[in-house]
Design an enzyme around this catalytic site. Sequence first.
Site, short mmCIF file in Angstrom:
data_model
loop_
_atom_site.label_atom_id
_atom_site.label_comp_id
_atom_site.label_asym_id
_atom_site.label_seq_id
_atom_site.Cartn_x
_atom_site.Cartn_y
_atom_site.Cartn_z
N HIS A 122 -5.25 -4.24 2.13
CA HIS A 122 -6.63 -3.77 1.98
C HIS A 122 -7.31 -4.34 0.74
O HIS A 122 -8.54 -4.29 0.62
CB HIS A 122 -6.69 -2.23 1.98
CG HIS A 122 -6.23 -1.58 0.71
ND1 HIS A 122 -4.99 -1.02 0.57
CD2 HIS A 122 -6.87 -1.37 -0.48
CE1 HIS A 122 -4.88 -0.49 -0.64
NE2 HIS A 122 -6.00 -0.70 -1.30
N ASP A 152 0.40 -2.26 5.23
CA ASP A 152 -0.63 -2.58 4.23
C ASP A 152 -0.10 -3.55 3.17
O ASP A 152 -0.35 -3.39 1.98
CB ASP A 152 -1.15 -1.31 3.56
CG ASP A 152 -2.49 -1.54 2.84
OD1 ASP A 152 -3.11 -2.59 3.07
OD2 ASP A 152 -2.88 -0.67 2.04
N SER A 225 -4.03 -0.70 -6.66
CA SER A 225 -3.53 -1.04 -5.33
C SER A 225 -2.91 -2.42 -5.31
O SER A 225 -3.51 -3.39 -5.76
CB SER A 225 -4.66 -0.97 -4.30
OG SER A 225 -5.09 0.34 -4.10
#
Length: 490
Positions: A122, A152, A225
């Site tokens: 993402h 992911d 992230s």
Amino acid sequence: MNSIALSKRKDFAAYRATWVFAAAVCLLILQALQAAAQMMPNTFADLAEEISPSVVNITTTTVIAGRANQMPRGIVPKGSPFEEFFREFEDRRRGNGGASRSSALGSGFVISADGFIVTNNHVIEGADEIEVEFFSGERLAAKVIGTDKNTDIAVLKVDSDAPLPFVSFGDSDTARVGDWVVAMGNPLGQGFSVSAGIVSARNRALSGIYDDYIQTDAAINRGNSGGPLFNLDGKVVGVNTAILSPNGGSIGIGFSMASNVVSRVVDQLTEYGEIRRGWLGVRIQDVDEDIAESIDGLDRAAGAVVTGVPEGPAKDAGILQGDVIVIFDGREVEDVRDLVQTVGNTEVGKAVDVVVVRDGEQVTLSVTLGLRDDEQLARADESPVNEDVPKDYEGLGITLSNLTEEIREGLDLAVGLEGVVVVDVVETSEAFEKGLKSGDVIVEAGQEKITSLAEFDAQVSATIESGRKTMLLLVRRGDDPRFLALSVQQ
């Protein structure tokens, strides 16, 4: 010696014993605190200094198409003295195709000296340009090698004239609740940052079938992230992916995808550019207590009951609807999630032994796994409701009807589908709690195919006569079959 002196001596002895006991307790507490202090690292500075060069900041740029020949709505009224100014602005903007650019920030880490980098999917999804900034300040353009939306994870590649500092994956299965961990990344776009905490929980599942998250209270915020979660040996045990927060900031509940999942994904992405997961080719559901009680040969609520067998490896190997998969490739199956993950992590094309419970006995079948394609496994939606002449089964809390041609047309049922249709479900009944709905078609009862209400009645009677408390039903909703067990009453 008089009684008063004797009493004082006893009081002193008791006082001394109490004091000695209290001192001993304090000593034990002090020793415990000293031991805990020895286990707690005095500083994370050496670890941070060692592994920081392998952690990177990631900046992505995406070109967003604009609307040509349109003035900024609501900003400049027609006839305004500023209209000409904004028209010149729009002309320049249209010269660039009316497009604008947006940027996003994230983190990642280098896993090889030749420039392979791991981050979250993402972070880079939809990006037109990706730039990687190293701890030294050097910036390099990166290209995408492969991505996996299910976990992911994305793998990038940069070209560098010199070998790059990198880190290795550790064994996430050895991480224990309470172990120290260190998170690194680019929180809120502030640049390189280190936070420390402990493993708060293991084996967390958020939304995906391949989820295996480590929960930690190490501060993780937006921008972290894709960054690494290290153990005290400097090995990556997780990839920081998500946080649970009402305000978007860290509240001490962060999730890192376990390294043992990530390393397998990374190996396939670097080798093939895509993920190749094993495919068994069955539709399955968990075995609950009621289903376990309804099936001979099951001594506990474990395994995965087969609700459907489309064309594929399982059908070719002889797996049947109603089989309960209890062992896959030598490993006991706990539930659907366990089986899906195990199959997905098994090599495509490998022949494995699958043990199923069928008619009260264990049957071993050899299945050669195929390649899973999620797009081909999408299921049909629920069918509409149509009612016909009903029959109430008050003990089960349902109303059923035979399948007539009118009902078949109304429900758009597949040619050749046999069974009885659910017309109504009492909302306070067990059937309602277990998800039975109007329009569902019951195709099996008591592990026997049924084509009419009379055959359904016979199976209810047979279940009661056999002394069973529950009856197993196979229900089809659209193209989606599902087992459920209902209590039967005399």
